[in-house]
Design a protein around this motif. Structure first.
Motif, PDB file in Angstrom:
ATOM      1  N   ILE A 126     -41.980  52.018  16.315  1.00 16.20           N
ATOM      2  CA  ILE A 126     -41.672  53.242  15.579  1.00 16.20           C
ATOM      3  C   ILE A 126     -42.930  54.100  15.527  1.00 16.20           C
ATOM      4  CG2 ILE A 126     -40.926  54.200  13.366  1.00 16.20           C
ATOM      5  CD1 ILE A 126     -39.556  51.449  12.852  1.00 16.20           C
ATOM      6  N   HIS A 127     -42.788  55.354  15.942  1.00 16.06           N
ATOM      7  CA  HIS A 127     -43.935  56.263  15.899  1.00 16.06           C
ATOM      8  C   HIS A 127     -43.464  57.677  15.602  1.00 16.06           C
ATOM      9  CE1 HIS A 127     -42.896  57.550  20.008  1.00 16.06           C
ATOM     10  NE2 HIS A 127     -42.696  56.278  20.237  1.00 16.06           N
ATOM     11  N   THR A 128     -44.414  58.524  15.223  1.00 21.81           N
ATOM     12  CA  THR A 128     -44.085  59.922  14.945  1.00 21.81           C
ATOM     13  C   THR A 128     -43.991  60.675  16.258  1.00 21.81           C
ATOM     14  OG1 THR A 128     -46.401  60.580  14.767  1.00 21.81           O
ATOM     15  CG2 THR A 128     -45.301  59.851  12.728  1.00 21.81           C
ATOM     16  N   GLU A 129     -43.513  61.905  16.173  1.00 21.44           N
ATOM     17  CA  GLU A 129     -43.349  62.702  17.392  1.00 21.44           C
ATOM     18  C   GLU A 129     -44.686  62.995  18.071  1.00 21.44           C
ATOM     19  OE1 GLU A 129     -41.296  66.265  16.254  1.00 21.44           O
ATOM     20  OE2 GLU A 129     -42.696  66.661  14.624  1.00 21.44           O
ATOM     21  N   ASP A 130     -45.806  62.925  17.339  1.00 19.76           N
ATOM     22  CA  ASP A 130     -47.114  63.136  17.969  1.00 19.76           C
ATOM     23  C   ASP A 130     -47.733  61.831  18.462  1.00 19.76           C
ATOM     24  OD1 ASP A 130     -48.125  61.882  15.704  1.00 19.76           O
ATOM     25  OD2 ASP A 130     -49.305  63.596  15.018  1.00 19.76           O
ATOM     26  N   GLY A 131     -46.967  60.728  18.357  1.00 21.94           N
ATOM     27  CA  GLY A 131     -47.420  59.453  18.894  1.00 21.94           C
ATOM     28  C   GLY A 131     -48.127  58.539  17.908  1.00 21.94           C
ATOM     29  N   THR A 132     -48.257  58.946  16.647  1.00 18.84           N
ATOM     30  CA  THR A 132     -48.885  58.090  15.642  1.00 18.84           C
ATOM     31  C   THR A 132     -47.984  56.889  15.358  1.00 18.84           C
ATOM     32  OG1 THR A 132     -49.939  60.010  14.624  1.00 18.84           O
ATOM     33  CG2 THR A 132     -49.829  57.999  13.303  1.00 18.84           C
ATOM     34  N   ARG A 133     -48.523  55.700  15.548  1.00 23.34           N
ATOM     35  CA  ARG A 133     -47.740  54.483  15.322  1.00 23.34           C
ATOM     36  C   ARG A 133     -47.529  54.270  13.831  1.00 23.34           C
ATOM     37  NH1 ARG A 133     -50.262  49.558  18.207  1.00 23.34           N
ATOM     38  NH2 ARG A 133     -48.167  48.717  18.055  1.00 23.34           N
ATOM     39  N   ARG A 134     -46.299  53.981  13.470  1.00 32.23           N
ATOM     40  CA  ARG A 134     -45.983  53.695  12.076  1.00 32.23           C
ATOM     41  C   ARG A 134     -45.722  52.202  11.860  1.00 32.23           C
ATOM     42  NH1 ARG A 134     -48.334  57.887  10.154  1.00 32.23           N
ATOM     43  NH2 ARG A 134     -47.093  59.716   9.687  1.00 32.23           N
ATOM     44  N   ALA A 135     -44.888  51.599  12.714  1.00 34.64           N
ATOM     45  CA  ALA A 135     -44.553  50.186  12.514  1.00 34.64           C
ATOM     46  C   ALA A 135     -44.016  49.576  13.804  1.00 34.64           C
ATOM     47  CB  ALA A 135     -43.514  50.029  11.404  1.00 34.64           C
ATOM     48  N   THR A 136     -44.152  48.265  13.883  1.00 35.98           N
ATOM     49  CA  THR A 136     -43.501  47.468  14.917  1.00 35.98           C
ATOM     50  C   THR A 136     -42.623  46.472  14.175  1.00 35.98           C
ATOM     51  OG1 THR A 136     -45.426  47.650  16.364  1.00 35.98           O
ATOM     52  CG2 THR A 136     -43.825  45.903  16.875  1.00 35.98           C
ATOM     53  N   VAL A 137     -41.348  46.441  14.529  1.00 38.85           N
ATOM     54  CA  VAL A 137     -40.405  45.544  13.867  1.00 38.85           C
ATOM     55  C   VAL A 137     -39.883  44.555  14.905  1.00 38.85           C
ATOM     56  CG1 VAL A 137     -38.287  45.375  12.522  1.00 38.85           C
ATOM     57  CG2 VAL A 137     -39.768  47.392  12.274  1.00 38.85           C
ATOM     58  N   THR A 138     -40.077  43.275  14.618  1.00 39.42           N
ATOM     59  CA  THR A 138     -39.571  42.212  15.486  1.00 39.42           C
ATOM     60  C   THR A 138     -38.409  41.558  14.758  1.00 39.42           C
ATOM     61  OG1 THR A 138     -41.780  41.851  16.371  1.00 39.42           O
ATOM     62  CG2 THR A 138     -40.159  40.103  16.737  1.00 39.42           C
ATOM     63  N   SER A 139     -37.269  41.519  15.422  1.00 35.56           N
ATOM     64  CA  SER A 139     -36.051  41.016  14.801  1.00 35.56           C
ATOM     65  C   SER A 139     -35.412  39.953  15.691  1.00 35.56           C
ATOM     66  CB  SER A 139     -35.077  42.185  14.604  1.00 35.56           C
ATOM     67  OG  SER A 139     -33.907  41.755  13.967  1.00 35.56           O
ATOM     68  N   SER A 140     -34.882  38.924  15.055  1.00 28.57           N
ATOM     69  CA  SER A 140     -34.176  37.872  15.796  1.00 28.57           C
ATOM     70  C   SER A 140     -32.772  37.718  15.247  1.00 28.57           C
ATOM     71  CB  SER A 140     -34.911  36.533  15.688  1.00 28.57           C
ATOM     72  OG  SER A 140     -36.167  36.620  16.313  1.00 28.57           O
ATOM     73  N   LEU A 141     -31.822  37.672  16.169  1.00 31.74           N
ATOM     74  CA  LEU A 141     -30.418  37.485  15.832  1.00 31.74           C
ATOM     75  C   LEU A 141     -29.932  36.186  16.458  1.00 31.74           C
ATOM     76  CD1 LEU A 141     -29.075  41.055  16.696  1.00 31.74           C
ATOM     77  CD2 LEU A 141     -29.774  40.201  14.451  1.00 31.74           C
ATOM     78  N   LEU A 142     -29.209  35.413  15.684  1.00 39.30           N
ATOM     79  CA  LEU A 142     -28.558  34.226  16.214  1.00 39.30           C
ATOM     80  C   LEU A 142     -27.130  34.625  16.546  1.00 39.30           C
ATOM     81  CD1 LEU A 142     -28.443  31.209  16.833  1.00 39.30           C
ATOM     82  CD2 LEU A 142     -27.793  30.843  14.451  1.00 39.30           C
ATOM     83  N   VAL A 143     -26.773  34.477  17.809  1.00 44.94           N
ATOM     84  CA  VAL A 143     -25.422  34.803  18.250  1.00 44.94           C
ATOM     85  C   VAL A 143     -24.683  33.477  18.407  1.00 44.94           C
ATOM     86  CG1 VAL A 143     -24.012  35.978  19.971  1.00 44.94           C
ATOM     87  CG2 VAL A 143     -26.325  36.831  19.458  1.00 44.94           C
ATOM     88  N   ARG A 144     -23.731  33.252  17.522  1.00 49.81           N
ATOM     89  CA  ARG A 144     -22.980  32.001  17.534  1.00 49.81           C
ATOM     90  C   ARG A 144     -21.968  32.001  18.675  1.00 49.81           C
ATOM     91  NH1 ARG A 144     -19.652  31.897  13.079  1.00 49.81           N
ATOM     92  NH2 ARG A 144     -19.828  34.131  12.969  1.00 49.81           N
ATOM     93  N   ALA A 145     -21.693  30.836  19.190  1.00 51.05           N
ATOM     94  CA  ALA A 145     -20.664  30.693  20.227  1.00 51.05           C
ATOM     95  C   ALA A 145     -19.308  31.022  19.634  1.00 51.05           C
ATOM     96  CB  ALA A 145     -20.672  29.267  20.769  1.00 51.05           C
ATOM     97  N   ASP A 146     -18.380  31.445  20.481  1.00 51.41           N
ATOM     98  CA  ASP A 146     -17.037  31.678  19.957  1.00 51.41           C
ATOM     99  C   ASP A 146     -16.359  30.336  19.738  1.00 51.41           C
ATOM    100  OD1 ASP A 146     -15.883  30.887  22.413  1.00 51.41           O
ATOM    101  OD2 ASP A 146     -15.803  32.941  23.136  1.00 51.41           O
ATOM    102  N   ASP A 147     -15.260  30.356  19.015  1.00 47.82           N
ATOM    103  CA  ASP A 147     -14.598  29.103  18.600  1.00 47.82           C
ATOM    104  C   ASP A 147     -14.220  28.230  19.781  1.00 47.82           C
ATOM    105  OD1 ASP A 147     -14.882  29.844  15.963  1.00 47.82           O
ATOM    106  OD2 ASP A 147     -12.913  30.809  15.874  1.00 47.82           O
ATOM    107  N   GLU A 148     -13.785  28.817  20.879  1.00 47.64           N
ATOM    108  CA  GLU A 148     -13.378  28.016  22.046  1.00 47.64           C
ATOM    109  C   GLU A 148     -14.564  27.269  22.640  1.00 47.64           C
ATOM    110  OE1 GLU A 148     -11.228  30.251  24.948  1.00 47.64           O
ATOM    111  OE2 GLU A 148      -9.773  30.958  23.469  1.00 47.64           O
ATOM    112  N   GLU A 149     -15.747  27.899  22.653  1.00 47.68           N
ATOM    113  CA  GLU A 149     -16.909  27.265  23.243  1.00 47.68           C
ATOM    114  C   GLU A 149     -17.487  26.181  22.345  1.00 47.68           C
ATOM    115  OE1 GLU A 149     -19.829  30.042  24.690  1.00 47.68           O
ATOM    116  OE2 GLU A 149     -18.271  31.393  25.378  1.00 47.68           O
ATOM    117  N   GLU A 150     -17.220  26.273  21.026  1.00 44.21           N
ATOM    118  CA  GLU A 150     -17.732  25.266  20.096  1.00 44.21           C
ATOM    119  C   GLU A 150     -16.970  23.960  20.216  1.00 44.21           C
ATOM    120  OE1 GLU A 150     -17.451  27.212  16.314  1.00 44.21           O
ATOM    121  OE2 GLU A 150     -19.327  28.282  16.582  1.00 44.21           O
ATOM    122  N   ASN A 151     -15.711  24.020  20.655  1.00 47.29           N
ATOM    123  CA  ASN A 151     -14.865  22.815  20.730  1.00 47.29           C
ATOM    124  C   ASN A 151     -14.931  22.178  22.081  1.00 47.29           C
ATOM    125  OD1 ASN A 151     -14.004  23.070  18.055  1.00 47.29           O
ATOM    126  ND2 ASN A 151     -12.458  24.584  18.654  1.00 47.29           N
TER     127      ASN A 151
END
Length: 151
Positions: A126-151
């Motif tokens: 995330i940065h401003t329009e002039d390029g000033t850095r504001r933040a870096t956000v690192t996010s992790s998502l767990l994507v669960r298998a669908d019900d058919e793949e779990e069985n």
């Protein structure tokens, strides 16, 4: 579930976000942050800022708009109904300030297949329009298998 690991390293088009004073105040109230610099311009200016500053976790508002591009990408193959938020980390470079015109770009950093599920990690700059850095956000998502793949 068929998560496409070939999308690792892909950077999505940037999204823009204009930071308003009311959005900052409302977010501060929602997270119960009562510091005056998040509510009163005078208090923020006394600390050397041009206007009110956002609480540190406000960066999530911007990053989630950019991260949505990963989830919506049909080539990745994420079923959002199967997503559990696993982790979020912030690196702050400078305060997000009312009046900022921000740009956020998300990179799909890693897809780790875990059994029938997957851990998807993104990094949003995330940065401003002039390029000033504001933040870096690192996010992790767990994507669960669908019900058919779990069985």
């Amino acid at each position: 579930m068929s998560i496409n690991t070939a999308r690792e390293g892909h950077t999505y088009p940037s999204v823009d976000y204009q930071v308003g004073s009311e959005a900052i105040r409302e977010f501060a109230v929602a997270v119960k942050n009562q510091h005056p610099s998040h509510h009163q311009a005078e208090a923020a200016q006394a600390l050397g800022h041009r206007d009110i500053i956002a609480p540190p976790s406000f960066a999530v508002v911007v990053s989630q708009k950019a991260e949505a591009e990963v989830v919506k990408d049909p080539e990745v193959g994420i079923d959002f109904s199967r997503v559990v938020h696993a982790d979020e980390r912030f690196t702050h470079h400078s305060p997000i300030t009312a009046g900022d015109n921000l740009t956020a770009a998300t990179t799909l950093e890693r897809i780790r297949i875990m059994g029938a599920g997957a851990m998807v990690t993104t990094s949003t700059e995330i940065h401003t329009e002039d390029g000033t850095r504001r933040a870096t956000v690192t996010s992790s998502l767990l994507v669960r298998a669908d019900d058919e793949e779990e069985n």
